[in-house]
Scaffold this active site. Sequence first.
Site, mmCIF file in Angstrom:
data_model
loop_
_atom_site.group_PDB
_atom_site.id
_atom_site.type_symbol
_atom_site.label_atom_id
_atom_site.label_comp_id
_atom_site.label_asym_id
_atom_site.label_seq_id
_atom_site.Cartn_x
_atom_site.Cartn_y
_atom_site.Cartn_z
ATOM 1 C CG ASN A 141 -0.027 8.818 7.891
ATOM 2 O OD1 ASN A 141 -0.365 7.678 7.243
ATOM 3 N ND2 ASN A 141 1.258 8.342 8.373
ATOM 4 C CB THR B 243 -6.118 13.222 -2.320
ATOM 5 O OG1 THR B 243 -4.479 12.990 -1.437
ATOM 6 C CG2 THR B 243 -7.011 13.482 -0.454
ATOM 7 C CB THR C 169 -0.609 0.044 1.053
ATOM 8 O OG1 THR C 169 -0.411 -0.501 2.872
ATOM 9 C CG2 THR C 169 -1.908 -0.930 1.127
ATOM 10 C CE LYS D 100 0.090 -2.894 3.518
ATOM 11 N NZ LYS D 100 -0.508 -2.501 3.966
ATOM 12 C CD GLU E 156 2.820 5.116 6.855
ATOM 13 O OE1 GLU E 156 1.644 4.608 5.102
ATOM 14 O OE2 GLU E 156 2.124 5.924 7.845
ATOM 15 C CB THR F 260 3.108 -9.295 10.946
ATOM 16 O OG1 THR F 260 3.736 -8.069 10.346
ATOM 17 C CG2 THR F 260 3.067 -9.828 10.817
#
Lengths: 408, 408
Positions: free
Chosen positions: A403, A408, A155, A181, A279, A192
Amino acid sequence: MAVNLLPPDAADLLPIQGIRLATASAGIKKPGRQDVVLIEIAEHSATAAVYTRNAFCAAPVQICREHQKKTSPRYLLINSGNANAGTGQQGMQAARQSCQAVSEVTGVSSHAVLPFSTGVIGQQLPVDKIEAVLPDAVANLQADNWLGAAKAIMTTDTVAKARSVQCRLSGQVVTITGIAKGAGMIRPDMATMLAYIATDAVISQPLLSVMLQKVMDESFNRITVDGDTSTNDACVLIATGRARQAEITELDSDDAQCFVEALTDLCRYLAQAIVRDGEGATKFISINVTGGADSAECRQVAYTIAHSPLVKTALFASDPNWGRILAAVGRSGLNALDLTKVDIALDEVQIVSAGQPAPDYTEARGQAVMNQSELTIHVALGRGDLEDLVWTCDLSYDYVKINAEYRT
Amino acid sequence: MAVNLLPPDAADLLPIQGIRLATASAGIKKPGRQDVVLIEIAEHSATAAVYTRNAFCAAPVQICREHQKKTSPRYLLINSGNANAGTGQQGMQAARQSCQAVSEVTGVSSHAVLPFSTGVIGQQLPVDKIEAVLPDAVANLQADNWLGAAKAIMTTDTVAKARSVQCRLSGQVVTITGIAKGAGMIRPDMATMLAYIATDAVISQPLLSVMLQKVMDESFNRITVDGDTSTNDACVLIATGRARQAEITELDSDDAQCFVEALTDLCRYLAQAIVRDGEGATKFISINVTGGADSAECRQVAYTIAHSPLVKTALFASDPNWGRILAAVGRSGLNALDLTKVDIALDEVQIVSAGQPAPDYTEARGQAVMNQSELTIHVALGRGDLEDLVWTCDLSYDYVKINAEYRT
């Protein structure tokens, strides 16, 4: 932008006899990308799985638990782009329908299908789009498609996560291949983000479950990106038994120890890969807490440091503002912590000795460690002999950007 | 950039008989700004204080606790720009020396001086710079300098925080004036960032302590910016007794209730002002959790939401990605949470009803609430009659920027 994490090479990912994989493009969130994975498990395989402890667990996790009680899984159906979480009864119905669709194309019972979803929470799953691609997926099942599957479950991941390891059991080489992932909403709790691991080793089902839990605790359960436990975490371990070595049934056998070691190696690699690709991550941080009365209190201190936004932003800035680490240790809630016994170090650079500023610490030495892309924060509590270890990353502008703009 | 928080007007801040304040520029972190505050407390005043529970509490906090046991405070000495925390024995010596310096200029015992520091952790306090400005500070003590003091204790604050309230006790008007500072490392635990509050009411010392603790629990202990409890939190409440109304000695008296109400009003204003001015804050968020078996579990859920980086970044983006709120409730660790009883709403817009997506929810309705600069997240647990409330802010690029560049 992942920290010292290279994309896997397809040639390094070894097929597992009894496992075939296919990917498909269903256009679930955005058109044009592979977002569905079907994994076929040969008959007579053993399968173990662990799932999120988040009370608001997603519809597919609930269906997985239900189906696993009924029969041994033959197909795993995974989609990215939509988590099918927070979707109520309609979401449960969609997950069931997707299993039924696999049943119709393959002829297995729908209870032999485990569904998994990852992506945005709170939107209904477009199950018809998944159904439409299933016939092609079944037609395209291949043994050497682990890399394709690793890519299709991504993702916000920027790098696919996959690895193979081998070990020798009673003279016979067995192989383990796994994919995972995850990059955000990462603080696995007894499970996880999505991870699928298969081996050709012959292992009894009960022992496989024990091994999976044991290895989870040494790998995926040690990582955190943002402290947010997902609603969809799941890890599946399959043993197809095609290696035909003597079945492993006892955890304390030599073969079991050898296998667990190899599996731990693979899972730690995948778990750390999730943190390296956290991230917005620019740094990979190990937090090693020693000298605890028990390992739970070591973890408590480690996670308090790992979740501190102030520590994480200082790491991002390469600022040796170690006062923030000290403040995090101080607020971690340990009963009767004796500060005069606490040592703190960044790699080999001591910053606090016996609760006092270390006499030989200099800003230049702290800065040298902070400039690295990987470093270890060591905390010694001086309360006992136990220790624990957590892996995390820093908090950057890009974490906020990713985040804030996720939908969007 | 603070959220709906106007700078206080000097004319609205009422002097308290028996309290005088001075500020000075000692050049502690940067030259040219007022960074030292001296508060003089008249003889025979009652003083109560609460301090951080962080185990690594700063040197001045340790000295405050020591001095308060010995005698009633006559001077509060506060510096910004340096927290004198993580500074070991040298820091303790510096804090003691600063009290001794006040003693020499004013003639009171050094034990009658309470020292407070706020700013960067882990650097030694330049106590000589503070000593140098003390004679001027003592010469400049003024009753109407509350705003100057509020400005001089600021660190990453962008707006000074100060307020006065009045109430009538047994026919006599009494006044309460308070100032506070704080914007980051904010998750007060039995105390707050720095806050200094004084009243001319006549209140016995033991009751003053009880009142302070009670009001803290309804104000400063309800806020969080980043979950990081400071090493230096302190809140001081002084009653000079100059209003000469009948002394308040019982908490259940009408006068005590009236006073506590006014004090709560003032402390909530100051506490909320800290959140409104939270580092990088663009939104002020109330999190109201009801239907708990006890208020502790309501707070646990509220803080899990308030500390979730994913919820905070969604709030920053005005993205009604309510799945993140649901996931935070689900991972908050409540034992046997029954999801079929959980309701979640943003202001008046229901998003989850009895664990299912609310039928009348639309993205447009969620977006309308999210576009506001202030909103309330309501969670009803359906487990009992108790509730709790926490105030927080969002997580923006500027939070990362402020904390990545703090020491530069």
